[in-house]
Scaffold this active site. Structure first.
Site, PDB file in Angstrom:
ATOM      1  N   SER A  65       0.795  -1.221   0.000  1.00 22.09           N
ATOM      2  CA  SER A  65       0.000   0.000   0.000  1.00 22.09           C
ATOM      3  C   SER A  65       0.836   1.284   0.000  1.00 22.09           C
ATOM      4  CB  SER A  65      -0.943  -0.077   1.202  1.00 22.09           C
ATOM      5  OG  SER A  65      -1.798   1.004   1.251  1.00 22.09           O
ATOM      6  N   ASP A 275      -1.640   1.362  -3.721  1.00 21.33           N
ATOM      7  CA  ASP A 275      -2.432   0.270  -4.306  1.00 21.33           C
ATOM      8  C   ASP A 275      -3.849   0.729  -4.645  1.00 21.33           C
ATOM      9  OD1 ASP A 275      -3.093   0.468  -1.635  1.00 21.33           O
ATOM     10  OD2 ASP A 275      -3.473  -1.675  -1.378  1.00 21.33           O
ATOM     11  N   GLU A 367     -12.310   5.787   6.639  1.00 24.06           N
ATOM     12  CA  GLU A 367     -11.281   6.244   7.553  1.00 24.06           C
ATOM     13  C   GLU A 367     -10.891   7.649   7.083  1.00 24.06           C
ATOM     14  OE1 GLU A 367      -8.925   2.525   9.225  1.00 24.06           O
ATOM     15  OE2 GLU A 367      -8.404   2.893   7.146  1.00 24.06           O
ATOM     16  N   PRO A 494      -1.155   2.040  19.495  1.00 29.71           N
ATOM     17  CA  PRO A 494      -0.038   1.448  18.768  1.00 29.71           C
ATOM     18  C   PRO A 494      -0.479   1.178  17.337  1.00 29.71           C
ATOM     19  CG  PRO A 494      -1.129  -0.216  20.112  1.00 29.71           C
ATOM     20  CD  PRO A 494      -1.846   1.068  20.386  1.00 29.71           C
TER      21      PRO A 494
HETATM   22  P1  NG1 Z   1      -2.172   1.661  11.643  1.00 30.04           P
HETATM   23  O1  NG1 Z   1      -0.755   1.582  11.230  1.00 30.04           O
HETATM   24  O2  NG1 Z   1      -2.680   0.536  12.501  1.00 30.04           O
HETATM   25  O3  NG1 Z   1      -2.497   3.016  12.207  1.00 30.04           O
HETATM   26  C1  NG1 Z   1      -2.888   2.275   9.135  1.00 30.04           C
HETATM   27  C2  NG1 Z   1      -4.008   3.273   9.062  1.00 30.04           C
HETATM   28  C3  NG1 Z   1      -5.313   2.517   9.099  1.00 30.04           C
HETATM   29  C4  NG1 Z   1      -5.397   1.467   8.004  1.00 30.04           C
HETATM   30  C5  NG1 Z   1      -4.141   0.594   8.011  1.00 30.04           C
HETATM   31  C6  NG1 Z   1      -4.065  -0.375   6.868  1.00 30.04           C
HETATM   32  C7  NG1 Z   1      -4.156   5.524  10.045  1.00 30.04           C
HETATM   33  C8  NG1 Z   1      -4.043   6.354  11.258  1.00 30.04           C
HETATM   34  N1  NG1 Z   1      -3.976   4.202  10.195  1.00 30.04           N
HETATM   35  O4  NG1 Z   1      -3.044   1.531  10.319  1.00 30.04           O
HETATM   36  O5  NG1 Z   1      -6.361   3.431   9.012  1.00 30.04           O
HETATM   37  O6  NG1 Z   1      -5.614   2.056   6.760  1.00 30.04           O
HETATM   38  O7  NG1 Z   1      -2.952   1.399   8.030  1.00 30.04           O
HETATM   39  O8  NG1 Z   1      -3.413   0.105   5.757  1.00 30.04           O
HETATM   40  O9  NG1 Z   1      -4.399   6.055   8.973  1.00 30.04           O
HETATM   41 ZN    ZN Z   2      -3.717   1.116   0.275  1.00 24.76          ZN
END
Ligand code: NG1
Ligand code: ZN
Length: 529
Positions: A65, A275, A367, A494
């Site tokens: 990604s 992606d 999101e 985290p």
């Molecule tokens: P993490 O690294 O758990 O914060 C990030 C994005 C998620 C989601 C995932 C998967 C933020 C704050 N966090 O997760 O929303 O998209 O990557 O790719 O954007």
């Molecule tokens: Zn992506």
């Protein structure tokens, strides 16, 4: 040769060097590309077991990604286009980390604990992004699939949402659409052209494709909508590096335009991630200030059009929005207070949002980072389809517009290309400029920070990740700092995809949001020692 012998033999080629442990998280496995060969081989194996169990085609996507080009990753797609069922994540982790000697035992353990009939047929669809490592890693996964003698279809370069789409089309025997790239472009573009042709050309749109797989794919789609929308692709991979100084994640976090793009007042610009499952819009206002329209604003726009169209068509269905704690406080207030739309909050990770969105007849989930889509309960979709033959005049036209939106939406998963067409169609029907859309509500200034800590697993959250229960005492200190700020809100969690702890803060001014984020960052460091 017995299949397990084949597995043993090929596992010598794709051996586990046992240098580090890897975990199947929210985004599958993600790590430095040169550590992943054995993981891909084993996910090839696992996808076959899953396919045999479900009696359906399973997807296997090679991508990391928005991560840097040197990383890569793999995730499995379940039969209805959903992320791999959570109960299988520990199985994936165990299989990926088994030593070469343990591999066949772990495989057989999964077969027996899941009661998998090894004589059943299996089929795996694979897609990959444009990373230099994707080809070889994809081949390692193919070796895993072949070792278990399953059917393997390699689509080559695909966006993540395209792969989800192919899997669903295949498993619904074409009911959702045709499991080909041309079928995908046709379905989306026809629906878009239908809505927009009635309202006139929507003008120019400049899209930063993060130097990723979105670029060649968007160029294909652009040809089919060119009479109604002029799409200009930048950061198409011919010069820059993947996700470097560009892409949706860069724009969202840095709150500025990507490299390679010239902004102008009211000019519509957008960014995909590597992606193409995330989408962010941006522009300059009359004062030449950067204005970002993120996942929250896309959700508000889409939810409002669905609500309006349903009302005008006289169809009673509940539209709801699902967000995470990263949603801007102003967006939540606007949805609830002005649009009168119910809002739910879940943990980060699209699988949580997707699941919660099923509570609504029509669930819009996004999101803030621009990943999201709309899903409809089958009964809700049926109700709209049925009403098509029963109403006339304006109502009839509203129903046909609703149906076109449903066709344009990729209900399987967040899809930058599909979401972009939906946004463009809505702006065209509302006759809104990007600036009109931006003023739906004004975001509270906010800041996101990453903090490197020795062990992020000590950070434990509750209440949709909005509060910490561990390290003990940290939440109280955060609360006390937050209370000093006007409209202050901050939380710490985290990351599931990077070895960092994330801090989010919002307040009445950018200076205050930055100050709050810094104060909370110091607290995180203090409690990590
Ligand atoms: P993490 O690294 O758990 O914060 C990030 C994005 C998620 C989601 C995932 C998967 C933020 C704050 N966090 O997760 O929303 O998209 O990557 O790719 O954007
Ligand atoms: Zn992506």
């Amino acid at each position: 040769m017995e299949v397990y012998d084949k597995v043993r033999k090929l596992s010598e080629v794709h051996g586990n060097p046992c240098t580090s442990k890897i975990t199947y998280g929210t985004a599958g496995f993600r790590a430095k590309a040169d550590t992943l060969d054995h993981v891909f081989f084993r996910m090839g194996l696992l996808s076959v077991l899953r396919s045999k169990l479900k009696g359906a085609t399973i997807g296997l996507m090679t991508t990391a990604s928005h991560n840097p080009e040197c990383d890569n990753g793999v995730k499995l797609v379940d039969p209805m286009g959903e992320m791999l069922e959570e109960s299988w994540e520990p199985l994936a982790t165990k299989l990926a980390n088994a030593t070469n000697d343990e591999l066949v035992d772990v495989l057989q353990e999964i077969v027996s604990s899941q009661k998998i009939d090894m004589t059943a047929q299996a089929s795996v669809f694979a897609g990959k992004d444009t990373r230099p490592s994707s080809e070889a890693l994809g081949n390692a996964a193919r070796d895993g699939v072949m070792a278990l003698e399953a059917h393997f279809t390699d689509f080559g370069l695909l966006t993540t949402p395209q792969l989800h789409y192919m899997v669903v089309c295949k498993n619904t025997h074409g009911k959702y659409g045709e499991a080909t790239q041309s079928g995908y472009y046709k379905k989306l573009s026809e629906a878009f052209n239908k809505i927009v042709a009635e309202n006139g050309c929507t003008g120019d749109l400049i899209v930063d494709c993060a130097n990723g797989v979105g670029a060649p794919k968007l160029k294909e789609l652009a040809k089919l909508v060119s009479s109604n929308l002029k799409i200009h692709v930048v950061n198409d991979g011919t010069a820059g590096k993947l996700n470097e100084g560009c892409g949706a994640d860069f724009v969202k976090i840095q709150q500025r335009a990507p490299n390679g793009m010239e902004l102008g007042a009211n000019k519509r610009c957008a960014s995909y991630d590597g992606d193409a499952d995330r989408l962010i819009y941006f522009t300059l206002n009359e004062k030449e200030q950067f204005v970002m329209l993120d996942g929250d604003k896309i959700a508000a726009l889409i939810a409002s059009i669905f609500k309006d169209l349903l009302k005008e068509a006289g169809i009673e269905l509940e539209v709801g929005v699902v967000q995470t704690a990263y949603a801007n406080g102003s967006s939540t207030n606007y949805l609830r207070g002005t649009l009168l739309i119910p809002v739910s909050c879940t943990k980060t990770g699209v699988k949580h949002l997707h699941h919660r969105a099923k509570d609504f007849d029509i669930g819009v989930y996004f999101e803030a980072n621009g990943h999201g889509t709309v899903i409809l309960k089958p009964e809700a979709e049926e109700k709209i389809r049925e009403s098509a033959g029963k109403v006339e005049g304006v109502k009839q036209s509203c129903v046909s517009t609703l149906l076109a939106y449903i066709d344009m939406i990729n209900q399987c998963v967040g899809d930058a290309m599909s979401d972009m067409l939906v946004v463009e169609a809505i702006l065209s029907t509302k006759k809104w400029s990007i600036q009109d859309w931006a003023t739906m509500y004004t975001e509270l200034p906010n800041r996101q920070l990453k903090v490197k800590v020795a062990d992020r697993s000590i950070f434990k959250t509750v209440n949709a990740e909005r509060q910490l229960t561990s390290p003990v005492g940290l939440q109280e200190e955060i609360d006390s700092v937050v209370s000093k700020y006007n409209n202050g809100r901050s939380f710490v969690r985290p990351s599931g995809t990077e070895d960092v702890v994330r801090v989010y803060a919002e307040s009445d001014t950018q200076e205050h949001a930055d100050g709050l984020a810094k104060e909370v960052e110091s607290l995180v460091k203090k409690f990590s020692k």
